[in-house]
Design a protein around this motif. Sequence first.
Motif, PDB file in Angstrom:
ATOM      1  N   LYS A  99       0.832  -1.194   0.000  1.00 28.82           N
ATOM      2  CA  LYS A  99       0.000   0.000   0.000  1.00 28.82           C
ATOM      3  C   LYS A  99       0.871   1.250   0.000  1.00 28.82           C
ATOM      4  O   LYS A  99       0.590   2.206  -0.703  1.00 28.82           O
ATOM      5  CB  LYS A  99      -0.924   0.008   1.215  1.00 28.82           C
ATOM      6  CG  LYS A  99      -2.078  -0.967   1.093  1.00 28.82           C
ATOM      7  CD  LYS A  99      -2.961  -0.920   2.311  1.00 28.82           C
ATOM      8  CE  LYS A  99      -4.054  -1.972   2.223  1.00 28.82           C
ATOM      9  NZ  LYS A  99      -4.848  -2.010   3.441  1.00 28.82           N
ATOM     10  N   ALA A 100       1.930   1.223   0.775  1.00 31.55           N
ATOM     11  CA  ALA A 100       2.829   2.373   0.821  1.00 31.55           C
ATOM     12  C   ALA A 100       3.521   2.563  -0.524  1.00 31.55           C
ATOM     13  O   ALA A 100       3.685   3.687  -0.999  1.00 31.55           O
ATOM     14  CB  ALA A 100       3.869   2.185   1.927  1.00 31.55           C
ATOM     15  N   ASP A 101       3.911   1.478  -1.164  1.00 31.60           N
ATOM     16  CA  ASP A 101       4.547   1.568  -2.475  1.00 31.60           C
ATOM     17  C   ASP A 101       3.570   2.086  -3.520  1.00 31.60           C
ATOM     18  O   ASP A 101       3.938   2.865  -4.391  1.00 31.60           O
ATOM     19  CB  ASP A 101       5.088   0.202  -2.917  1.00 31.60           C
ATOM     20  CG  ASP A 101       6.294  -0.236  -2.104  1.00 31.60           C
ATOM     21  OD1 ASP A 101       6.891   0.638  -1.436  1.00 31.60           O
ATOM     22  OD2 ASP A 101       6.628  -1.433  -2.131  1.00 31.60           O
ATOM     23  N   ASP A 102       2.311   1.657  -3.446  1.00 35.78           N
ATOM     24  CA  ASP A 102       1.314   2.096  -4.412  1.00 35.78           C
ATOM     25  C   ASP A 102       1.037   3.589  -4.281  1.00 35.78           C
ATOM     26  O   ASP A 102       0.834   4.278  -5.267  1.00 35.78           O
ATOM     27  CB  ASP A 102       0.010   1.307  -4.244  1.00 35.78           C
ATOM     28  CG  ASP A 102       0.146  -0.129  -4.729  1.00 35.78           C
ATOM     29  OD1 ASP A 102      -0.737  -0.929  -4.389  1.00 35.78           O
ATOM     30  OD2 ASP A 102       1.119  -0.443  -5.435  1.00 35.78           O
ATOM     31  N   GLU A 103       1.013   4.077  -3.045  1.00 34.29           N
ATOM     32  CA  GLU A 103       0.775   5.505  -2.841  1.00 34.29           C
ATOM     33  C   GLU A 103       1.946   6.318  -3.363  1.00 34.29           C
ATOM     34  O   GLU A 103       1.766   7.409  -3.880  1.00 34.29           O
ATOM     35  CB  GLU A 103       0.538   5.784  -1.356  1.00 34.29           C
ATOM     36  CG  GLU A 103      -0.781   5.228  -0.853  1.00 34.29           C
ATOM     37  CD  GLU A 103      -0.914   5.321   0.650  1.00 34.29           C
ATOM     38  OE1 GLU A 103       0.019   5.820   1.298  1.00 34.29           O
ATOM     39  OE2 GLU A 103      -1.955   4.901   1.171  1.00 34.29           O
ATOM     40  N   ALA A 104       3.142   5.792  -3.232  1.00 34.59           N
ATOM     41  CA  ALA A 104       4.326   6.524  -3.661  1.00 34.59           C
ATOM     42  C   ALA A 104       4.433   6.555  -5.178  1.00 34.59           C
ATOM     43  O   ALA A 104       4.845   7.554  -5.751  1.00 34.59           O
ATOM     44  CB  ALA A 104       5.581   5.894  -3.059  1.00 34.59           C
ATOM     45  N   GLY A 105       4.071   5.481  -5.848  1.00 27.60           N
ATOM     46  CA  GLY A 105       4.202   5.403  -7.300  1.00 27.60           C
ATOM     47  C   GLY A 105       2.977   5.968  -7.991  1.00 27.60           C
ATOM     48  O   GLY A 105       1.899   5.411  -7.914  1.00 27.60           O
ATOM     49  N   GLU A 106       3.136   7.089  -8.666  1.00 30.24           N
ATOM     50  CA  GLU A 106       1.995   7.714  -9.325  1.00 30.24           C
ATOM     51  C   GLU A 106       1.646   7.013 -10.633  1.00 30.24           C
ATOM     52  O   GLU A 106       0.524   7.059 -11.080  1.00 30.24           O
ATOM     53  CB  GLU A 106       2.304   9.188  -9.589  1.00 30.24           C
ATOM     54  CG  GLU A 106       2.468   9.984  -8.320  1.00 30.24           C
ATOM     55  CD  GLU A 106       2.890  11.422  -8.603  1.00 30.24           C
ATOM     56  OE1 GLU A 106       2.784  11.852  -9.763  1.00 30.24           O
ATOM     57  OE2 GLU A 106       3.314  12.078  -7.668  1.00 30.24           O
ATOM     58  N   GLY A 107       2.610   6.361 -11.270  1.00 30.57           N
ATOM     59  CA  GLY A 107       2.379   5.747 -12.558  1.00 30.57           C
ATOM     60  C   GLY A 107       1.764   4.363 -12.490  1.00 30.57           C
ATOM     61  O   GLY A 107       1.436   3.797 -13.509  1.00 30.57           O
ATOM     62  N   THR A 108       1.587   3.826 -11.304  1.00 32.04           N
ATOM     63  CA  THR A 108       1.046   2.477 -11.195  1.00 32.04           C
ATOM     64  C   THR A 108      -0.471   2.508 -11.340  1.00 32.04           C
ATOM     65  O   THR A 108      -1.131   3.355 -10.764  1.00 32.04           O
ATOM     66  CB  THR A 108       1.410   1.830  -9.848  1.00 32.04           C
ATOM     67  OG1 THR A 108       0.911   2.657  -8.810  1.00 32.04           O
ATOM     68  CG2 THR A 108       2.897   1.668  -9.708  1.00 32.04           C
ATOM     69  N   PRO A 109      -1.027   1.605 -12.128  1.00 34.94           N
ATOM     70  CA  PRO A 109      -2.483   1.582 -12.288  1.00 34.94           C
ATOM     71  C   PRO A 109      -3.151   1.074 -11.023  1.00 34.94           C
ATOM     72  O   PRO A 109      -2.590   0.272 -10.275  1.00 34.94           O
ATOM     73  CB  PRO A 109      -2.699   0.600 -13.434  1.00 34.94           C
ATOM     74  CG  PRO A 109      -1.489  -0.252 -13.442  1.00 34.94           C
ATOM     75  CD  PRO A 109      -0.360   0.599 -12.921  1.00 34.94           C
ATOM     76  N   THR A 110      -4.341   1.563 -10.772  1.00 33.24           N
ATOM     77  CA  THR A 110      -5.077   1.131  -9.593  1.00 33.24           C
ATOM     78  C   THR A 110      -6.064   0.057  -9.986  1.00 33.24           C
ATOM     79  O   THR A 110      -6.511  -0.016 -11.127  1.00 33.24           O
ATOM     80  CB  THR A 110      -5.847   2.307  -8.954  1.00 33.24           C
ATOM     81  OG1 THR A 110      -6.724   2.857  -9.940  1.00 33.24           O
ATOM     82  CG2 THR A 110      -4.889   3.366  -8.465  1.00 33.24           C
ATOM     83  N   LYS A 111      -6.398  -0.765  -9.029  1.00 27.72           N
ATOM     84  CA  LYS A 111      -7.323  -1.851  -9.255  1.00 27.72           C
ATOM     85  C   LYS A 111      -8.749  -1.318  -9.234  1.00 27.72           C
ATOM     86  O   LYS A 111      -9.095  -0.472  -8.415  1.00 27.72           O
ATOM     87  CB  LYS A 111      -7.159  -2.868  -8.129  1.00 27.72           C
ATOM     88  CG  LYS A 111      -7.153  -4.272  -8.567  1.00 27.72           C
ATOM     89  CD  LYS A 111      -6.928  -5.175  -7.384  1.00 27.72           C
ATOM     90  CE  LYS A 111      -6.865  -6.600  -7.835  1.00 27.72           C
ATOM     91  NZ  LYS A 111      -6.709  -7.505  -6.731  1.00 27.72           N
TER      92      LYS A 111
END
Length: 141
Positions: A99-111
């Motif tokens: 979750k912390a990595d997902d918040e940090a990475g803006e380019g990652t697609p969300t589910k």
Amino acid sequence: MSTPTKSGNGSGGKLQLNQREIEVIAMAFMCISDIKEGVPQVDAKKLAKIGNYASADSARHTWKPIQKKLMAHTSGEGDGSPLIATPSTKGRGASRKRKADDEAGEGTPTKKPRGRKASKVVPKKEEIEDYFDEELADGEA
């Protein structure tokens, strides 16, 4: 602390084992029934009993890939290099890290969220008029 190298099949790399593989190896060593041509023979029935597997086939299917990994590593190198254990990423802390990595990475697609969207219920025109008619009737009396 140095970064572990990737496991190469006999290419001089260090063998990487995750926590579960180490546990299965420990149980398998308790179940060695015989040694043929330098290869330990693991009793699958005993491994199933010790490891709480549903059947001997389940235990065998768990052990064989690990055994192949060990055999490929030992056949390629004779220097007896130490094994490196890689930490397991499963568990309680893994989801927090993701979750912390997902918040940090803006380019990652969300589910996309699962389930149906809530449909908006639009009241009929007649129901609205009836409601106001009742309110007016109560207010006049």
